[in-house]
Design a protein around this motif. Structure first.
Motif, short mmCIF file in Angstrom:
data_model
loop_
_atom_site.label_atom_id
_atom_site.label_comp_id
_atom_site.label_asym_id
_atom_site.label_seq_id
_atom_site.Cartn_x
_atom_site.Cartn_y
_atom_site.Cartn_z
N SER A 63 0.81 -1.22 0.00
CA SER A 63 0.00 0.00 0.00
C SER A 63 0.85 1.28 0.00
N VAL A 64 2.15 1.15 0.26
CA VAL A 64 3.00 2.35 0.25
C VAL A 64 4.01 2.32 -0.90
N LYS A 65 4.12 1.21 -1.58
CA LYS A 65 5.09 1.10 -2.67
C LYS A 65 4.78 2.13 -3.75
N GLY A 66 5.82 2.84 -4.18
CA GLY A 66 5.64 3.89 -5.17
C GLY A 66 5.39 5.25 -4.56
N ARG A 67 5.07 5.28 -3.27
CA ARG A 67 4.85 6.55 -2.57
C ARG A 67 5.91 6.81 -1.52
N PHE A 68 6.42 5.77 -0.89
CA PHE A 68 7.43 5.89 0.16
C PHE A 68 8.78 5.40 -0.38
N THR A 69 9.85 6.02 0.11
CA THR A 69 11.20 5.60 -0.28
C THR A 69 12.08 5.51 0.96
N ILE A 70 12.63 4.33 1.18
CA ILE A 70 13.53 4.12 2.31
C ILE A 70 14.97 4.29 1.82
N SER A 71 15.80 4.87 2.67
CA SER A 71 17.21 5.04 2.33
C SER A 71 18.01 5.11 3.62
N ARG A 72 19.33 5.08 3.50
CA ARG A 72 20.19 5.15 4.68
C ARG A 72 21.49 5.81 4.32
N ASP A 73 22.10 6.41 5.33
CA ASP A 73 23.44 6.99 5.21
C ASP A 73 24.28 6.34 6.29
N ASN A 74 25.07 5.35 5.90
CA ASN A 74 25.85 4.61 6.90
C ASN A 74 26.96 5.47 7.53
N ALA A 75 27.41 6.48 6.82
CA ALA A 75 28.43 7.37 7.39
C ALA A 75 27.85 8.21 8.53
N LYS A 76 26.54 8.45 8.48
CA LYS A 76 25.88 9.25 9.51
C LYS A 76 25.05 8.42 10.48
N ASN A 77 25.08 7.09 10.32
CA ASN A 77 24.28 6.21 11.18
C ASN A 77 22.81 6.64 11.19
N THR A 78 22.29 6.96 10.02
CA THR A 78 20.94 7.49 9.94
C THR A 78 20.12 6.77 8.87
#
Length: 120
Positions: A63-78
């Motif tokens: 129900s969220v695919k195409g609307r939500f985007t997950i990402s990460r910045d491992n250098a910032k632990n975020t």
């Protein structure tokens, strides 16, 4: 000790956008897959999205695919979750958590959560 701190929630109109952040500490963030989960009023916790430790493999609740985007910045632990084209049914407290072995499952503890309210 695992510590997760979510931020970025708020009140937004339907169709609006938000970007959630999760600051992680107490474990080696770059080696751990992560998830976002949410809890709507009166409902159980619901898995929303998963990202592999390297950031390349991502999965979403249909129900969220195409609307939500997950990402990460491992250098910032975020960890991040970008929410676009929000709907009233997206209203919930959003939490980040370490992923368990299977996509769609997660480990406690979660953070304190950040409230997302979608309303006109």
């Amino acid at each position: 000790e695992v510590h997760l701190a979510e931020s970025g929630g708020g009140l937004v109109q339907p169709g609006g956008s938000l970007r959630l952040s999760c600051a992680a500490s107490g474990f080696t963030f770059s080696t751990v897959a992560m998830s976002w989960v949410r809890q709507a009023p009166g409902k159980e916790l619901e898995w929303v999205s998963h990202i592999g430790f390297g950031g390349r493999n991502t999965y979403y609740l249909p129900s969220v695919k195409g609307r939500f985007t997950i990402s990460r910045d491992n250098a910032k632990n975020t960890l991040y979750l970008e929410l676009n084209n929000l709907k009233t049914e997206d209203t919930a407290i959003y939490y980040c958590a370490r992923s368990d072995f299977a996509v769609g499952t997660w480990l406690e503890p979660r953070g304190q959560g950040t409230q997302v309210t979608v309303s006109s």
